[in-house]
Design a protein around this motif. Sequence first.
Motif, PDB file in Angstrom:
ATOM      1  N   ARG A 109       0.829  -1.201   0.000  1.00 14.81           N
ATOM      2  CA  ARG A 109       0.000   0.000   0.000  1.00 14.81           C
ATOM      3  C   ARG A 109       0.874   1.267   0.000  1.00 14.81           C
ATOM      4  O   ARG A 109       0.585   2.242  -0.678  1.00 14.81           O
ATOM      5  CB  ARG A 109      -0.914   0.008   1.224  1.00 14.81           C
ATOM      6  N   ALA A 110       1.950   1.247   0.784  1.00 19.70           N
ATOM      7  CA  ALA A 110       2.834   2.417   0.853  1.00 19.70           C
ATOM      8  C   ALA A 110       3.481   2.657  -0.506  1.00 19.70           C
ATOM      9  O   ALA A 110       3.711   3.791  -0.912  1.00 19.70           O
ATOM     10  CB  ALA A 110       3.901   2.200   1.918  1.00 19.70           C
ATOM     11  N   SER A 111       3.759   1.576  -1.229  1.00 22.82           N
ATOM     12  CA  SER A 111       4.377   1.714  -2.547  1.00 22.82           C
ATOM     13  C   SER A 111       3.389   2.293  -3.551  1.00 22.82           C
ATOM     14  O   SER A 111       3.699   3.217  -4.295  1.00 22.82           O
ATOM     15  CB  SER A 111       4.860   0.341  -3.024  1.00 22.82           C
ATOM     16  N   GLU A 112       2.190   1.760  -3.509  1.00 22.43           N
ATOM     17  CA  GLU A 112       1.174   2.188  -4.469  1.00 22.43           C
ATOM     18  C   GLU A 112       0.614   3.567  -4.125  1.00 22.43           C
ATOM     19  O   GLU A 112       0.255   4.346  -5.006  1.00 22.43           O
ATOM     20  CB  GLU A 112       0.044   1.145  -4.486  1.00 22.43           C
ATOM     21  N   GLY A 113       0.524   3.831  -2.799  1.00 22.54           N
ATOM     22  CA  GLY A 113       0.001   5.129  -2.355  1.00 22.54           C
ATOM     23  C   GLY A 113      -1.489   5.289  -2.555  1.00 22.54           C
ATOM     24  O   GLY A 113      -2.023   6.388  -2.509  1.00 22.54           O
ATOM     25  N   LYS A 114      -2.158   4.138  -2.801  1.00 21.37           N
ATOM     26  CA  LYS A 114      -3.616   4.197  -3.009  1.00 21.37           C
ATOM     27  C   LYS A 114      -4.300   3.213  -2.071  1.00 21.37           C
ATOM     28  O   LYS A 114      -3.900   2.049  -1.999  1.00 21.37           O
ATOM     29  CB  LYS A 114      -3.957   3.844  -4.461  1.00 21.37           C
ATOM     30  N   PRO A 115      -5.336   3.656  -1.365  1.00 25.43           N
ATOM     31  CA  PRO A 115      -6.026   2.734  -0.450  1.00 25.43           C
ATOM     32  C   PRO A 115      -7.018   1.848  -1.203  1.00 25.43           C
ATOM     33  O   PRO A 115      -7.464   2.203  -2.296  1.00 25.43           O
ATOM     34  CB  PRO A 115      -6.774   3.691   0.480  1.00 25.43           C
ATOM     35  N   ASP A 116      -7.351   0.720  -0.610  1.00 26.23           N
ATOM     36  CA  ASP A 116      -8.342  -0.183  -1.181  1.00 26.23           C
ATOM     37  C   ASP A 116      -9.597  -0.101  -0.310  1.00 26.23           C
ATOM     38  O   ASP A 116      -9.834  -0.954   0.535  1.00 26.23           O
ATOM     39  CB  ASP A 116      -7.750  -1.606  -1.174  1.00 26.23           C
ATOM     40  N   LEU A 117     -10.351   0.985  -0.490  1.00 23.64           N
ATOM     41  CA  LEU A 117     -11.525   1.221   0.353  1.00 23.64           C
ATOM     42  C   LEU A 117     -12.734   1.598  -0.493  1.00 23.64           C
ATOM     43  O   LEU A 117     -12.593   2.062  -1.625  1.00 23.64           O
ATOM     44  CB  LEU A 117     -11.237   2.376   1.333  1.00 23.64           C
ATOM     45  N   ASP A 118     -13.925   1.429   0.081  1.00 28.29           N
ATOM     46  CA  ASP A 118     -15.146   1.770  -0.638  1.00 28.29           C
ATOM     47  C   ASP A 118     -15.328   3.293  -0.692  1.00 28.29           C
ATOM     48  O   ASP A 118     -14.763   4.023   0.125  1.00 28.29           O
ATOM     49  CB  ASP A 118     -16.347   1.093   0.036  1.00 28.29           C
ATOM     50  N   PRO A 119     -16.125   3.787  -1.656  1.00 29.87           N
ATOM     51  CA  PRO A 119     -16.264   5.234  -1.850  1.00 29.87           C
ATOM     52  C   PRO A 119     -16.777   5.990  -0.623  1.00 29.87           C
ATOM     53  O   PRO A 119     -16.304   7.094  -0.331  1.00 29.87           O
ATOM     54  CB  PRO A 119     -17.280   5.352  -3.002  1.00 29.87           C
ATOM     55  N   GLN A 120     -17.727   5.397   0.137  1.00 31.17           N
ATOM     56  CA  GLN A 120     -18.266   6.108   1.310  1.00 31.17           C
ATOM     57  C   GLN A 120     -17.176   6.326   2.360  1.00 31.17           C
ATOM     58  O   GLN A 120     -17.068   7.409   2.935  1.00 31.17           O
ATOM     59  CB  GLN A 120     -19.422   5.317   1.969  1.00 31.17           C
ATOM     60  N   THR A 121     -16.396   5.278   2.609  1.00 35.64           N
ATOM     61  CA  THR A 121     -15.333   5.393   3.606  1.00 35.64           C
ATOM     62  C   THR A 121     -14.304   6.424   3.152  1.00 35.64           C
ATOM     63  O   THR A 121     -13.852   7.269   3.937  1.00 35.64           O
ATOM     64  CB  THR A 121     -14.659   4.018   3.834  1.00 35.64           C
ATOM     65  N   LEU A 122     -13.950   6.374   1.862  1.00 37.99           N
ATOM     66  CA  LEU A 122     -12.973   7.328   1.322  1.00 37.99           C
ATOM     67  C   LEU A 122     -13.477   8.758   1.468  1.00 37.99           C
ATOM     68  O   LEU A 122     -12.730   9.659   1.854  1.00 37.99           O
ATOM     69  CB  LEU A 122     -12.721   7.033  -0.158  1.00 37.99           C
ATOM     70  N   SER A 123     -14.746   8.947   1.171  1.00 35.63           N
ATOM     71  CA  SER A 123     -15.326  10.284   1.239  1.00 35.63           C
ATOM     72  C   SER A 123     -15.277  10.809   2.682  1.00 35.63           C
ATOM     73  O   SER A 123     -14.924  11.970   2.929  1.00 35.63           O
ATOM     74  CB  SER A 123     -16.755  10.202   0.699  1.00 35.63           C
ATOM     75  N   PHE A 124     -15.586   9.934   3.643  1.00 33.39           N
ATOM     76  CA  PHE A 124     -15.508  10.346   5.049  1.00 33.39           C
ATOM     77  C   PHE A 124     -14.075  10.721   5.427  1.00 33.39           C
ATOM     78  O   PHE A 124     -13.833  11.765   6.035  1.00 33.39           O
ATOM     79  CB  PHE A 124     -16.014   9.223   5.962  1.00 33.39           C
ATOM     80  N   LEU A 125     -13.135   9.878   5.029  1.00 37.60           N
ATOM     81  CA  LEU A 125     -11.733  10.109   5.405  1.00 37.60           C
ATOM     82  C   LEU A 125     -11.194  11.389   4.757  1.00 37.60           C
ATOM     83  O   LEU A 125     -10.421  12.132   5.370  1.00 37.60           O
ATOM     84  CB  LEU A 125     -10.865   8.901   5.009  1.00 37.60           C
ATOM     85  N   ASN A 126     -11.624  11.640   3.524  1.00 39.49           N
ATOM     86  CA  ASN A 126     -11.164  12.855   2.837  1.00 39.49           C
ATOM     87  C   ASN A 126     -11.657  14.119   3.531  1.00 39.49           C
ATOM     88  O   ASN A 126     -11.067  15.187   3.386  1.00 39.49           O
ATOM     89  CB  ASN A 126     -11.614  12.849   1.369  1.00 39.49           C
ATOM     90  N   GLY A 127     -12.761  13.990   4.263  1.00 41.21           N
ATOM     91  CA  GLY A 127     -13.326  15.160   4.939  1.00 41.21           C
ATOM     92  C   GLY A 127     -12.766  15.394   6.335  1.00 41.21           C
ATOM     93  O   GLY A 127     -13.163  16.342   7.023  1.00 41.21           O
ATOM     94  N   LEU A 128     -11.849  14.539   6.770  1.00 39.29           N
ATOM     95  CA  LEU A 128     -11.310  14.698   8.132  1.00 39.29           C
ATOM     96  C   LEU A 128     -10.521  15.999   8.269  1.00 39.29           C
ATOM     97  O   LEU A 128      -9.750  16.355   7.374  1.00 39.29           O
ATOM     98  CB  LEU A 128     -10.379  13.528   8.480  1.00 39.29           C
ATOM     99  N   THR A 129     -10.726  16.701   9.385  1.00 38.02           N
ATOM    100  CA  THR A 129      -9.965  17.925   9.616  1.00 38.02           C
ATOM    101  C   THR A 129      -9.094  17.820  10.863  1.00 38.02           C
ATOM    102  O   THR A 129      -8.237  18.648  11.108  1.00 38.02           O
ATOM    103  CB  THR A 129     -10.920  19.129   9.787  1.00 38.02           C
ATOM    104  N   GLN A 130      -9.370  16.769  11.693  1.00 41.71           N
ATOM    105  CA  GLN A 130      -8.595  16.606  12.932  1.00 41.71           C
ATOM    106  C   GLN A 130      -7.758  15.321  12.864  1.00 41.71           C
ATOM    107  O   GLN A 130      -8.132  14.379  12.165  1.00 41.71           O
ATOM    108  CB  GLN A 130      -9.548  16.491  14.125  1.00 41.71           C
ATOM    109  N   PRO A 131      -6.654  15.276  13.614  1.00 36.78           N
ATOM    110  CA  PRO A 131      -5.821  14.063  13.606  1.00 36.78           C
ATOM    111  C   PRO A 131      -6.554  12.850  14.186  1.00 36.78           C
ATOM    112  O   PRO A 131      -7.309  12.986  15.143  1.00 36.78           O
ATOM    113  CB  PRO A 131      -4.645  14.431  14.506  1.00 36.78           C
ATOM    114  N   VAL A 132      -6.326  11.714  13.562  1.00 38.68           N
ATOM    115  CA  VAL A 132      -6.926  10.456  14.036  1.00 38.68           C
ATOM    116  C   VAL A 132      -5.809   9.430  14.188  1.00 38.68           C
ATOM    117  O   VAL A 132      -5.051   9.182  13.257  1.00 38.68           O
ATOM    118  CB  VAL A 132      -7.980   9.924  13.027  1.00 38.68           C
ATOM    119  N   ASN A 133      -5.707   8.862  15.395  1.00 46.09           N
ATOM    120  CA  ASN A 133      -4.722   7.810  15.625  1.00 46.09           C
ATOM    121  C   ASN A 133      -5.489   6.503  15.859  1.00 46.09           C
ATOM    122  O   ASN A 133      -6.271   6.386  16.791  1.00 46.09           O
ATOM    123  CB  ASN A 133      -3.860   8.163  16.848  1.00 46.09           C
TER     124      ASN A 133
END
Lengths: 213, 326
Positions: A109-133
């Motif tokens: 994944r680090a090599s490709e730099g692309k996640p293997d996730l569904d569109p809804q999850t990606l959309s949520f993650l793209n909207g994050l404004t605060q750090p998540v650990n």
Amino acid sequence: MALLNDEIVRNVTEMLAGLTNNVRLVVFTTKNGCEYCKEIVQLAQEVAATSPKLTAEVYDFDTARDKAAAYNITMAPAMVIVGARDYGLRYYGIPSGHEFSTLLYGIQRASEGKPDLDPQTLSFLNGLTQPVNIQVFVTPTCPYCPRAAILAYDMAVASDKVIADVVESMEFPELANRFNVMGVPLSVINANSRVEGAAPPYMIVDAIKAALA
Amino acid sequence: MFEFTLSPEPTKAQISGGVYDVVIIGAGAAGLTTAIYTARDGLKTLILERESAGGLAATTEMIENYPGFPDGINGAELLERFRRQAERFGAEIIEFDEVVKVNPIKVGEIEVHTEGGQVYTGKTVVVATGSRPKKLNVPGEKEFYGRGVSYCATCDGPFFKDKNVVIIGAGNSGLQEGLQVLEYAKHVTFLEFLPYTRAERILQERVKNHPKSTLLFNQQVTAIQGDKTVTGVVAVDRETKAEHVYPADGVFIYVGYSPYSAFVADLVETNKWGYIITDEKMRTKVPGLYAIGDVRADNPAQLSVSVGDGAKAALAIRDFILELQG
């Protein structure tokens, strides 16, 4: 003596033949009670030897403080999987047993730099404004654990707000005790929201929302 | 000292795609056996697995009754060999994606939908999803899951080093897993509902002779107690009606299994427990849809039987595809 037998080396070489970007395995060791540091370094080097795109770097956590701080590493042994950039993929402890899969997945994944996730999850993650650990507690004998670990890695690759720490529970008993880890996999978000089991993406998304609320 | 299990998930790009001759749902012993046969036969074979390959057998520390291994073999190692054998013949395996729907379009075309949003098409589909541990359904079980309550001794046993553990259920699984927990724990108490155990005699002897174990029968567990984590198990003796609290830091539940068949329940016939009914060639009532292994009705949940099921389905699939080709 090699940790990986010839057959595993052959299979890993084949698997990692398709790496696109270079990947660095940045290992932090410690002299303070580290049972498997020698083996972790050896493993990183043996895996790195399977692909020209892979390299291993080793630092002493106790002396290379600036390097550890640069990757926000606060305990050792740790391995940071760095692709074209640092996506936030960390493994604490030795990735043996079923967790060897997590390491290889992280490298891909680090090599490709692309996640293997569904569109809804990606959309949520793209909207994050605060750090998540996301801390994923695992054991090497748990066949369900890589599912939780690689989901966290995918989320870290998807968003520069997310850091994914996969923690081998037996090697970090104090941390495991702090979160009352008595079963794995366990995903802990920002130290205040938790999901037991190999949960689907939407459950981790809900836990992130709860942690940020 | 260390083992390295190679079960990486191929990226979607590595999957050849298109229409598969066989899509197998579940990469346990049964599914991998079908894949070994069909892939070796030149049939384009895909296996979809919700977790990592290996199934239930891969969580068993030592398998002693599978022919060919006189000294026994570690379950994960044996199933890794199954996997490698299937891949050697060209079977493709996708892990960590769960099948949520099977949709027969016409004879020779069945769609398989996954949680990850992928749709795969097979001329035939094999349900080899096995079973999952049954819940006990008592107060405390859900609340303390992951805080002392577990269904996987292989995964969580090491957390209970020098601690008191209760194993609920003293069948084959309970005793086998309990023996593994005994390697770490201070003491293990086995609570069995029945007045006897159906477990293999060799396991019974090992538990009875173990200095750190207690085996109790006629025990109906009514609750799991705890604060932040588990502190004890409440059980009623079915004979004397006396209630007793067994102190415990960890509770492992092995009260049987239920089939993983809900996602095809509207398509196939099942028995009253949800196990899929097939004919002797592993065929369901849907042409091209097969069921094998622990998810199939009248299957005694043994590794050797799952392997046999897998081979039978593969042979039936070969005939089915030959017929399709006319």
